[in-house]
Design an enzyme around this catalytic site. Sequence first.
Site, PDB file in Angstrom:
ATOM      1  N   GLU A  23      68.302  94.112  50.621  1.00  0.00           N
ATOM      2  CA  GLU A  23      69.684  93.649  50.703  1.00  0.00           C
ATOM      3  C   GLU A  23      69.825  92.153  50.976  1.00  0.00           C
ATOM      4  O   GLU A  23      70.757  91.526  50.490  1.00  0.00           O
ATOM      5  CB  GLU A  23      70.426  94.431  51.802  1.00  0.00           C
ATOM      6  CG  GLU A  23      70.552  95.925  51.551  1.00  0.00           C
ATOM      7  CD  GLU A  23      71.487  96.250  50.407  1.00  0.00           C
ATOM      8  OE1 GLU A  23      72.403  95.444  50.144  1.00  0.00           O
ATOM      9  OE2 GLU A  23      71.281  97.298  49.766  1.00  0.00           O
ATOM     10  N   SER A  41     102.543 125.702  35.805  1.00  0.00           N
ATOM     11  CA  SER A  41     103.644 126.592  36.178  1.00  0.00           C
ATOM     12  C   SER A  41     103.923 126.655  37.669  1.00  0.00           C
ATOM     13  O   SER A  41     104.881 127.321  38.090  1.00  0.00           O
ATOM     14  CB  SER A  41     103.362 128.005  35.657  1.00  0.00           C
ATOM     15  OG  SER A  41     103.376 128.027  34.239  1.00  0.00           O
TER      16      SER A  41
END
Length: 655
Positions: A78, A348
């Site tokens: 990193e 529905s």
Amino acid sequence: MKILKKIINIIGIMVFIFLIGNICLYLYCYITPKISIEKTQSYYLYDSDDNLIFSDSDNWISLDNISDYLIDATIYTEDKYFYKHLGFDYLRILKAVLNNMKTKSLSEGASTITQQYARNLFLNYDKTWSRKIDEAILAAEIETHYTKEEILEGYLNTINYGGVFGIENASYYYFGHSASDLNLAEASMLAGIPQSPSNYSPLVNEELAKKRQNTVLKSMYNNGVINENEMKMAYSQNLEYIGKSNLSDLENVLYFRDAVLEELYSIDTIPKSLIDTGGLKIYTTLDKKAQQSLENAVSTYMSDDTEIQVAGMVMDPEDGGVLAMIGGYDYSVSQYNRATTAKRQVGSTIKPFLYYAALENGFTSASCFTSEKTTFNFSSNQTYTPKNYNDTYANGSITMGAAISYSDNIYAVKTHLFLGESTLVNMAKRLGITSNLDNVPSLALGTSEISMVEMVEAYSTFANMGYNVDGHFIERVEDSDGNVIYEYNKEKEAVLNSNLVYILNEMLTYTYDKSFIDYNYPTVISLLPKITNKYSIKTGTTDTDMWIIGYNKNAVVSIWNGYDDNRNITSDDADYHKNIWIDTIESYLSDKDNEWYVMPENVVGVLVNPINGELATEDDEKKKVFYFLKGTEPSYGLTDLEEVFREDNEVVIDP
């Protein structure tokens, strides 16, 4: 030569401005108060019984106790110059800026560990310039007031490892032991996840995770941390993943946690500085039995080898407290919350809104329309031809009760057009729906997109006999000293007529009533063998979405299934939602009384033929008690609206 001199002067000025800017930035950070990073975002979540269910601080682990393999793997993957810079890697930043200028985007970043930590603590992940400026200032403040060891420890305890936050939690989640015991293979696998947690988790895509692990190991080898033999052995080691958290026995409670935190930050009366300081005790609406019932049902019917997603919610209809929720099949795979954030076509399940509006406008449960293949003609030569499921029609008059039982689309569209298309839109808004609804004929079939939490709130209004509720996850919040700083308290407002709600609730039980087995079958008749309580239930199905929402006085439960990429539902996916729903609600209510609504004094029951609405007698083979407002019950014949409808609407019947 003059041009070169100008360029040198410009560069010199830029360097000078850069140096002065950095001096001012760090001087500003030095004189400002020290921001807290040890307690930031720490919180304690309690369920509805005041039992601790989650804390992000219980599993904090000191840097000295974290495996050196994991520390080295993280740094050299990193931020290899972590111990040499003051929060920013300017060469990486310059390279990223040049690349982003070429691509005209903000796709490439150069964040250091300190910058990532600042973002994790205080900011969101939006790729905007304003966020990056805030991130830079916070990173400088952290670097000014804390040692590198303190920063690295905080970073490792808060970073996202595929939906699991903090290295100690991640180590237990993936491998079942502490981060202090991680070997090189395990450490290199975990260290590769944070760059893209949704892609590099081995539980999401092991092939991609192994490629990322290889990158981490090569980085460690290239920087002299491990030798070639160690690199090869670690990569070839077969890793077994547990995939369980030691935080809670509820696998997907992190979806609930995220919703709690989102609500926490939306409460205006709680200062954001107090939230950031940490130590808050958050008492939530979570009912552990409801959550366990929901999770068990999902795991029973769904498996890791399917791509279809799921969302579910259980709500207390009396006050809108969310008792349980899952936002997806597996939080470690996807942290996107489909229950609170996603908007999907509801099919529905919107019809109860329409039929309540119809009752309010003079319809009754026995009002009839003809169910047959129908083409509706409109202005500008536009037509609309809805179809029933499996192209099944009565080819005759059916009642509203039958239309609900079979989820008849022709009846719904006729009702929608009869009332006027704005009626359904207005009713949905009255029930608390805030999503935009298209004022079109197909709205009666749920073609607009609405979130699950909105739908469950609306159905709760039916479940509590007409009062609106706000779905919420937090009951009260206390500070670290036990002082109550927030308590949920909302006055309920009656928005529906309780008499009509009772009639609608009864009609929604027809969806599994054997009295309606005729030319068609009730939509959830397959669940009847499992039903031990009385429920109002409505399903909704589109090409891409499957819904079921049902309730009684004690709970509203909604389940959705579908694909994130909106692909069509297949026949293999068709029954997940129904089975999950019935198992969830039956399990949750297993120790509660079987309560139903008391019939209001202004409502009367009449025995009718449930299909065509004709008055029936005890001796008739086909009969069912329908409910009506007193004075509107049928005394003879049919309550047929077809002729009125044909006068008001131009309808062409297909041959």
